[in-house]
Design an enzyme around this catalytic site. Structure first.
Site, PDB file in Angstrom:
ATOM      1  N   GLY A 102      -1.286  21.983  15.467  1.00 57.44           N
ATOM      2  CA  GLY A 102      -2.707  21.366  14.870  1.00 57.44           C
ATOM      3  C   GLY A 102      -3.843  21.577  16.070  1.00 57.44           C
TER       4      GLY A 102
ATOM      5  N   ASP B  99       6.262  24.895  16.186  1.00 61.13           N
ATOM      6  CA  ASP B  99       5.122  23.870  16.392  1.00 61.13           C
ATOM      7  C   ASP B  99       5.254  23.317  17.754  1.00 61.13           C
ATOM      8  OD1 ASP B  99       3.400  21.438  15.662  1.00 61.13           O
ATOM      9  OD2 ASP B  99       5.447  20.388  15.970  1.00 61.13           O
TER      10      ASP B  99
ATOM     11  N   ASN C 119       2.845  18.392   8.698  1.00 61.28           N
ATOM     12  CA  ASN C 119       1.848  19.497   8.791  1.00 61.28           C
ATOM     13  C   ASN C 119       2.705  20.585   9.078  1.00 61.28           C
ATOM     14  OD1 ASN C 119       2.550  18.042  11.380  1.00 61.28           O
ATOM     15  ND2 ASN C 119       1.092  19.498  12.072  1.00 61.28           N
TER      16      ASN C 119
ATOM     17  N   ASP D 135       8.541  19.570  13.061  1.00 64.30           N
ATOM     18  CA  ASP D 135       9.216  18.236  12.958  1.00 64.30           C
ATOM     19  C   ASP D 135       8.391  17.319  12.040  1.00 64.30           C
ATOM     20  OD1 ASP D 135       7.284  16.086  14.961  1.00 64.30           O
ATOM     21  OD2 ASP D 135       6.769  18.005  15.135  1.00 64.30           O
TER      22      ASP D 135
ATOM     23  N   LYS E 113      -0.191  25.587   7.664  1.00 60.77           N
ATOM     24  CA  LYS E 113       0.584  26.439   8.539  1.00 60.77           C
ATOM     25  C   LYS E 113       1.269  27.361   7.941  1.00 60.77           C
ATOM     26  CE  LYS E 113       1.133  23.495  12.391  1.00 60.77           C
ATOM     27  NZ  LYS E 113       2.267  22.853  13.548  1.00 60.77           N
TER      28      LYS E 113
ATOM     29  N   ASP F 196       3.768  20.120  19.598  1.00 62.53           N
ATOM     30  CA  ASP F 196       4.237  18.556  19.971  1.00 62.53           C
ATOM     31  C   ASP F 196       5.417  18.057  19.118  1.00 62.53           C
ATOM     32  OD1 ASP F 196       1.671  17.669  21.570  1.00 62.53           O
ATOM     33  OD2 ASP F 196       0.815  18.469  20.071  1.00 62.53           O
TER      34      ASP F 196
END
Length: 269
Positions: A44, A9, A223, A220, A197, A11
Protein backbone atom coordinates in the site's frame (compact mmCIF):
# COMPACT_ATOMS: atom_id res chain seq x y z
CA UNK A 1 3.72 -26.82 -9.43
CA UNK A 2 6.16 -24.34 -11.01
CA UNK A 3 6.23 -20.88 -9.48
CA UNK A 4 7.49 -18.06 -11.71
CA UNK A 5 6.27 -14.98 -9.83
CA UNK A 6 5.93 -14.30 -6.09
CA UNK A 7 4.11 -11.16 -4.99
CA UNK A 8 4.84 -10.26 -1.37
CA UNK A 9 3.12 -7.72 0.83
CA UNK A 10 5.47 -5.49 2.81
CA UNK A 11 4.26 -4.51 6.29
CA UNK A 12 3.61 -7.44 8.67
CA UNK A 13 4.50 -9.89 5.89
CA UNK A 14 7.97 -9.37 4.43
CA UNK A 15 8.88 -7.05 7.30
CA UNK A 16 9.24 -7.91 10.96
CA UNK A 17 7.53 -5.74 13.55
CA UNK A 18 10.58 -3.46 13.70
CA UNK A 19 10.30 -2.88 9.90
CA UNK A 20 13.41 -4.91 9.08
CA UNK A 21 13.88 -7.94 6.83
CA UNK A 22 15.23 -10.99 8.64
CA UNK A 23 18.38 -12.72 7.30
CA UNK A 24 16.37 -15.91 6.60
CA UNK A 25 13.79 -14.06 4.51
CA UNK A 26 16.51 -12.18 2.65
CA UNK A 27 18.27 -15.45 1.83
CA UNK A 28 15.07 -17.15 0.64
CA UNK A 29 14.23 -14.23 -1.64
CA UNK A 30 17.76 -14.28 -3.06
CA UNK A 31 17.57 -18.01 -3.73
CA UNK A 32 14.21 -17.63 -5.48
CA UNK A 33 15.68 -14.89 -7.67
CA UNK A 34 18.62 -17.13 -8.55
CA UNK A 35 16.09 -19.67 -9.85
CA UNK A 36 14.63 -17.06 -12.20
CA UNK A 37 11.54 -16.30 -10.12
CA UNK A 38 10.16 -12.76 -10.34
CA UNK A 39 9.95 -11.29 -6.82
CA UNK A 40 7.39 -8.47 -6.75
CA UNK A 41 6.87 -6.33 -3.66
CA UNK A 42 3.18 -5.41 -3.49
CA UNK A 43 2.42 -2.73 -0.94
CA UNK A 44 0.00 0.00 0.00
CA UNK A 45 3.02 2.26 0.32
CA UNK A 46 4.22 4.57 -2.45
CA UNK A 47 7.43 3.72 -4.28
CA UNK A 48 9.38 6.09 -2.04
CA UNK A 49 8.40 3.99 0.98
CA UNK A 50 9.40 0.75 -0.76
CA UNK A 51 12.65 1.77 -2.41
CA UNK A 52 14.95 1.02 0.52
CA UNK A 53 13.68 -2.56 0.77
CA UNK A 54 13.85 -2.98 -3.01
CA UNK A 55 17.53 -2.04 -2.89
CA UNK A 56 18.20 -4.22 0.16
CA UNK A 57 16.81 -7.27 -1.65
CA UNK A 58 18.66 -6.54 -4.89
CA UNK A 59 15.44 -5.91 -6.81
CA UNK A 60 16.67 -2.59 -8.22
CA UNK A 61 17.70 -3.95 -11.60
CA UNK A 62 16.27 -4.50 -15.06
CA UNK A 63 13.42 -6.97 -15.23
CA UNK A 64 12.25 -6.35 -11.65
CA UNK A 65 8.88 -4.83 -10.85
CA UNK A 66 6.86 -3.59 -7.89
CA UNK A 67 3.25 -2.76 -7.08
CA UNK A 68 2.58 0.35 -5.01
CA UNK A 69 -0.48 2.14 -3.58
CA UNK A 70 -2.31 -1.20 -3.24
CA UNK A 71 -2.29 -1.66 -7.00
CA UNK A 72 -2.75 1.96 -8.07
CA UNK A 73 0.66 1.81 -9.77
CA UNK A 74 2.74 -0.94 -11.35
CA UNK A 75 6.37 0.19 -11.68
CA UNK A 76 9.88 -0.81 -12.65
CA UNK A 77 11.45 -1.59 -9.29
CA UNK A 78 14.85 -0.12 -10.11
CA UNK A 79 13.82 3.27 -11.46
CA UNK A 80 10.25 3.72 -10.28
CA UNK A 81 9.16 4.23 -13.89
CA UNK A 82 5.41 3.74 -14.09
CA UNK A 83 4.13 0.93 -16.30
CA UNK A 84 0.47 1.23 -15.38
CA UNK A 85 -1.46 3.73 -13.25
CA UNK A 86 -5.09 4.14 -12.27
CA UNK A 87 -5.68 7.36 -10.38
CA UNK A 88 -8.31 9.40 -8.58
CA UNK A 89 -9.06 13.05 -9.44
CA UNK A 90 -9.57 16.23 -7.45
CA UNK A 91 -13.31 15.67 -7.87
CA UNK A 92 -12.87 12.35 -6.06
CA UNK A 93 -10.82 14.12 -3.39
CA UNK A 94 -13.60 16.63 -2.78
CA UNK A 95 -16.24 13.90 -2.74
CA UNK A 96 -14.39 11.65 -0.29
CA UNK A 97 -13.09 14.40 1.98
CA UNK A 98 -16.64 15.73 2.31
CA UNK A 99 -17.69 12.32 3.60
CA UNK A 100 -14.85 12.34 6.14
CA UNK A 101 -16.13 15.65 7.50
CA UNK A 102 -19.67 14.25 7.69
CA UNK A 103 -18.42 11.16 9.54
CA UNK A 104 -16.10 13.24 11.75
CA UNK A 105 -13.01 11.14 11.00
CA UNK A 106 -9.55 12.09 9.77
CA UNK A 107 -8.61 11.96 6.11
CA UNK A 108 -5.55 12.25 3.89
CA UNK A 109 -4.58 11.55 0.29
CA UNK A 110 -1.35 10.67 -1.47
CA UNK A 111 -0.03 12.09 -4.72
CA UNK A 112 3.21 10.81 -6.25
CA UNK A 113 5.32 13.06 -4.06
CA UNK A 114 3.29 14.33 -1.09
CA UNK A 115 0.60 13.54 1.45
CA UNK A 116 -2.23 16.06 1.77
CA UNK A 117 -4.68 16.45 4.63
CA UNK A 118 -7.49 18.99 5.15
CA UNK A 119 -7.41 18.35 8.92
CA UNK A 120 -5.97 21.10 11.12
CA UNK A 121 -5.80 18.59 13.96
CA UNK A 122 -3.49 16.31 12.01
CA UNK A 123 -3.87 12.67 12.99
CA UNK A 124 -0.82 10.88 14.41
CA UNK A 125 -1.61 8.14 11.89
CA UNK A 126 -1.19 10.68 9.10
CA UNK A 127 2.21 11.63 10.53
CA UNK A 128 3.10 7.93 10.67
CA UNK A 129 2.05 7.41 7.05
CA UNK A 130 4.15 10.34 5.85
CA UNK A 131 7.15 9.00 7.77
CA UNK A 132 6.86 5.45 6.38
CA UNK A 133 6.21 6.75 2.87
CA UNK A 134 9.12 9.22 2.94
CA UNK A 135 6.97 12.05 1.57
CA UNK A 136 6.26 15.56 2.89
CA UNK A 137 3.05 16.10 4.85
CA UNK A 138 1.04 19.10 3.64
CA UNK A 139 -1.94 20.64 5.38
CA UNK A 140 -4.20 22.30 2.81
CA UNK A 141 -7.85 23.37 3.11
CA UNK A 142 -10.11 21.61 0.62
CA UNK A 143 -10.93 24.78 -1.32
CA UNK A 144 -7.21 25.56 -1.81
CA UNK A 145 -6.22 22.24 -3.42
CA UNK A 146 -4.84 22.51 -6.96
CA UNK A 147 -7.35 21.36 -9.57
CA UNK A 148 -4.86 19.23 -11.53
CA UNK A 149 -3.75 16.99 -8.65
CA UNK A 150 -4.13 13.23 -9.14
CA UNK A 151 -4.14 10.65 -6.35
CA UNK A 152 -3.18 6.96 -6.39
CA UNK A 153 -5.09 6.54 -3.12
CA UNK A 154 -6.94 8.31 -0.35
CA UNK A 155 -7.41 7.16 3.23
CA UNK A 156 -9.82 7.50 6.11
CA UNK A 157 -7.66 7.24 9.23
CA UNK A 158 -8.50 7.22 12.90
CA UNK A 159 -8.39 5.24 16.12
CA UNK A 160 -9.66 1.72 15.39
CA UNK A 161 -12.90 2.02 17.36
CA UNK A 162 -13.70 5.42 15.83
CA UNK A 163 -12.88 4.19 12.34
CA UNK A 164 -14.91 0.98 12.66
CA UNK A 165 -17.96 2.92 13.80
CA UNK A 166 -17.59 5.37 10.91
CA UNK A 167 -17.23 2.57 8.36
CA UNK A 168 -20.71 1.35 9.26
CA UNK A 169 -22.07 4.76 8.21
CA UNK A 170 -20.47 4.95 4.76
CA UNK A 171 -23.25 5.17 2.14
CA UNK A 172 -23.61 2.36 -0.39
CA UNK A 173 -22.91 4.83 -3.20
CA UNK A 174 -19.28 5.14 -2.04
CA UNK A 175 -18.87 1.36 -2.08
CA UNK A 176 -20.24 1.36 -5.62
CA UNK A 177 -17.98 4.16 -6.82
CA UNK A 178 -14.67 3.17 -5.18
CA UNK A 179 -12.65 0.23 -3.91
CA UNK A 180 -12.72 0.54 -0.12
CA UNK A 181 -10.30 -1.71 1.72
CA UNK A 182 -9.03 -1.83 5.27
CA UNK A 183 -5.24 -2.15 5.28
CA UNK A 184 -4.74 -1.85 9.06
CA UNK A 185 -6.90 -1.35 12.15
CA UNK A 186 -6.59 2.43 11.68
CA UNK A 187 -6.61 2.78 7.84
CA UNK A 188 -9.49 2.47 5.37
CA UNK A 189 -8.12 3.03 1.90
CA UNK A 190 -10.10 4.56 -0.95
CA UNK A 191 -8.96 3.53 -4.42
CA UNK A 192 -10.21 3.75 -7.98
CA UNK A 193 -12.89 1.12 -8.55
CA UNK A 194 -10.59 -0.82 -10.90
CA UNK A 195 -7.69 -0.94 -8.43
CA UNK A 196 -6.60 -3.69 -6.06
CA UNK A 197 -3.49 -5.80 -5.60
CA UNK A 198 -5.05 -8.74 -7.43
CA UNK A 199 -5.72 -6.71 -10.58
CA UNK A 200 -2.14 -5.41 -10.50
CA UNK A 201 -0.64 -8.89 -10.09
CA UNK A 202 -2.84 -10.17 -12.91
CA UNK A 203 -1.72 -7.33 -15.19
CA UNK A 204 1.94 -7.89 -14.42
CA UNK A 205 1.80 -11.67 -14.81
CA UNK A 206 0.09 -11.29 -18.18
CA UNK A 207 2.76 -8.80 -19.29
CA UNK A 208 5.39 -11.39 -18.36
CA UNK A 209 3.48 -14.29 -19.96
CA UNK A 210 3.17 -16.04 -16.60
CA UNK A 211 0.16 -18.24 -15.99
CA UNK A 212 -2.13 -17.64 -13.02
CA UNK A 213 -1.21 -21.12 -11.74
CA UNK A 214 2.45 -20.04 -11.71
CA UNK A 215 1.83 -17.12 -9.33
CA UNK A 216 2.23 -17.19 -5.56
CA UNK A 217 1.04 -14.27 -3.40
CA UNK A 218 1.79 -13.77 0.30
CA UNK A 219 -0.05 -11.38 2.60
CA UNK A 220 -1.69 -10.75 5.95
CA UNK A 221 -4.51 -8.21 5.72
CA UNK A 222 -7.73 -7.37 3.86
CA UNK A 223 -5.97 -5.39 1.14
CA UNK A 224 -4.01 -8.56 0.26
CA UNK A 225 -7.15 -10.64 -0.28
CA UNK A 226 -7.60 -9.90 -4.02
CA UNK A 227 -4.08 -11.05 -4.89
CA UNK A 228 -4.33 -14.12 -2.67
CA UNK A 229 -7.58 -15.04 -4.41
CA UNK A 230 -5.96 -14.52 -7.83
CA UNK A 231 -2.83 -16.54 -7.11
CA UNK A 232 -2.33 -20.16 -8.03
CA UNK A 233 -0.97 -20.44 -4.50
CA UNK A 234 -2.32 -17.92 -2.02
CA UNK A 235 -0.33 -17.82 1.22
CA UNK A 236 -1.55 -16.27 4.47
CA UNK A 237 0.90 -15.25 7.14
CA UNK A 238 0.53 -16.83 10.56
CA UNK A 239 -0.34 -13.35 11.85
CA UNK A 240 -2.92 -12.80 9.09
CA UNK A 241 -6.57 -11.99 9.66
CA UNK A 242 -8.97 -14.94 9.78
CA UNK A 243 -10.50 -13.86 6.46
CA UNK A 244 -7.13 -14.11 4.71
CA UNK A 245 -6.43 -17.52 6.23
CA UNK A 246 -9.81 -18.81 5.10
CA UNK A 247 -9.10 -17.88 1.47
CA UNK A 248 -5.48 -19.03 1.34
CA UNK A 249 -4.26 -22.42 0.17
CA UNK A 250 -1.50 -22.37 2.77
CA UNK A 251 -0.87 -20.67 6.10
CA UNK A 252 2.79 -20.04 6.84
CA UNK A 253 4.54 -18.82 10.00
CA UNK A 254 4.25 -15.26 11.29
CA UNK A 255 6.32 -12.29 10.15
CA UNK A 256 8.34 -12.68 13.35
CA UNK A 257 9.05 -16.33 12.51
CA UNK A 258 10.36 -15.96 8.93
CA UNK A 259 6.98 -16.84 7.42
CA UNK A 260 7.90 -15.60 3.94
CA UNK A 261 11.06 -17.72 3.93
CA UNK A 262 9.09 -20.79 5.09
CA UNK A 263 6.57 -20.37 2.25
CA UNK A 264 9.21 -19.85 -0.42
CA UNK A 265 11.20 -22.86 0.71
CA UNK A 266 8.07 -25.04 0.82
CA UNK A 267 6.94 -24.32 -2.73
CA UNK A 268 10.20 -23.70 -4.57
CA UNK A 269 12.40 -26.52 -3.31
Amino acid sequence: MTIKLIAIDLDDTLLQDDKTISPAVKLAVSQAQSQGVHIVLASGRPYSGMRGYIEELGLNKAGCYCISYNGGLVQHAGSGEVIKQTLLTIEDYNHVSALSLHLNIHFHALTYDALYTPNRDISPYTVREAFLSHVPLIYCPIDEMKADLMFPKMMFIDHPKVLDEAIQEIPASYHDKYTLVKSSPFFLEVLHKDVDKGAAVKFLSQQLNILQSEVMCIGDHHNDLPMIQYAGIGVAMGNASDEIKQHAQFVTCTNQQDGVAFAIEKFLV
